[in-house]
Design a protein around this motif. Structure first.
Motif, short mmCIF file in Angstrom:
data_model
loop_
_atom_site.label_atom_id
_atom_site.label_comp_id
_atom_site.label_asym_id
_atom_site.label_seq_id
_atom_site.Cartn_x
_atom_site.Cartn_y
_atom_site.Cartn_z
N ASP A 121 0.60 -0.96 -0.33
CA ASP A 121 -0.09 -0.14 0.07
C ASP A 121 0.43 1.21 -0.29
N VAL B 24 -5.35 3.21 -2.90
CA VAL B 24 -6.78 3.53 -3.24
C VAL B 24 -7.44 4.60 -3.30
N TYR C 253 -13.27 5.94 -1.39
CA TYR C 253 -12.96 4.60 -0.47
C TYR C 253 -12.39 5.38 1.27
N THR C 254 -11.71 5.67 1.50
CA THR C 254 -10.72 5.78 2.58
C THR C 254 -11.53 6.37 3.04
N VAL D 250 -14.95 4.92 4.41
CA VAL D 250 -14.19 4.02 5.54
C VAL D 250 -14.21 4.57 6.72
N TRP E 113 -3.94 6.38 7.46
CA TRP E 113 -4.14 5.86 6.05
C TRP E 113 -2.83 5.38 5.58
N GLU F 251 -14.14 -2.64 7.24
CA GLU F 251 -13.47 -2.60 5.67
C GLU F 251 -14.13 -4.01 4.65
N ARG G 65 -12.73 -2.36 -1.09
CA ARG G 65 -11.00 -3.05 -1.46
C ARG G 65 -10.65 -2.28 -2.54
N THR H 100 -8.94 0.28 -5.07
CA THR H 100 -7.45 0.02 -5.06
C THR H 100 -6.83 -0.31 -7.06
N LEU I 76 -7.08 -8.32 3.63
CA LEU I 76 -7.47 -7.40 2.61
C LEU I 76 -6.62 -7.41 1.73
#
Length: 212
Positions: free
Chosen positions: A13, A19, A23-24, A27, A48, A77, A82, A86, A112
């Motif tokens: 990551d 991502v 999405y972040t 969450v 994050w 999550e 996710r 991504t 994940l």
């Protein structure tokens, strides 16, 4: 110029993949609802992306118990969602062409990471993968790096290796394990709030001449 290494280790990551912000943000909205505490865009970004180094230390500084946060975070999550949000950095494609042994060592949890590797079809880039846990330790602890080296049969060798990552913890893990370190700065020094050192410091892997 980066000379040819005998083996490569990489973070996931922020290094090879990222991502989408939508999405972040979603969450952290749901985690905030669980904890009864909202997270600003800046706070979500810091956690994050690990901008301040240790996420647990940052959580404690904000008065949040790390175990409570992570339980809520992982509960919110959705691995499949996710993975769908991504994307692979274009300059990461060199990893798939490396002829040297390649290992992945990431703080991303197994449940994940697996869908991401499959969704982006990059699982076969790596000869071995390790998702850090309390049992393995966390970067900059060299233990997870050394475990990957052992899986590759290179721990006791004189092979020259390098670890590439986007954070200070990656650089620290590399140096603690006796490897060279490449820091790829994906977010910029101003957003990070500090400058991360490394044997090589780049904004894109395209800046390096990488032997294959």
């Amino acid at each position: 110029m980066v000379s040819e290494y005998d083996f490569w280790l990489l973070d996931l990551d922020g290094t090879l993949v990222d991502v989408e912000w939508s999405y972040t943000r979603s969450v952290f909205d749901r985690v905030g609802d669980r904890l009864g505490r909202s997270f600003s865009d800046r706070e979500a970004d810091i956690l994050w992306s690990g901008l301040s180094g240790s996420r647990n230390a940052q959580l404690r500084e904000w008065g949040i118990e790390p175990d409570t946060f992570w339980n809520a975070f992982h509960a919110e999550e959705d691995p499949a969602v996710r993975a769908q949000h991504t994307y692979l950095h274009d300059d990461a494609a060199f990893v798939g062409a490396l002829e040297a042994p390649v290992g992945l060592v990431t703080h991303c949890q197994q449940f994940l990471a697996d869908p991401v590797l499959d969704e982006l079809d990059i699982r076969d880039w790596f000869d071995t993968t390790l998702c850090c846990t309390e049992e393995t330790g966390w970067k900059p602890d060299p233990t997870p790096v050394e475990r990957v080296m052992a899986d590759l049969g290179l721990l006791e060798s004189n092979a020259r290796g390098v670890l590439a990552g986007d954070g200070a913890n990656d650089v620290g893990a590399a140096w603690n394990a006796g490897l060279d370190a490449i820091h790829v700065e994906r977010v910029g020094h101003e957003r990070r709030g500090q400058c991360v050192l490394g044997d090589y410091r780049v904004q894109s892997f395209d800046e390096l001449e990488i032997g294959t």
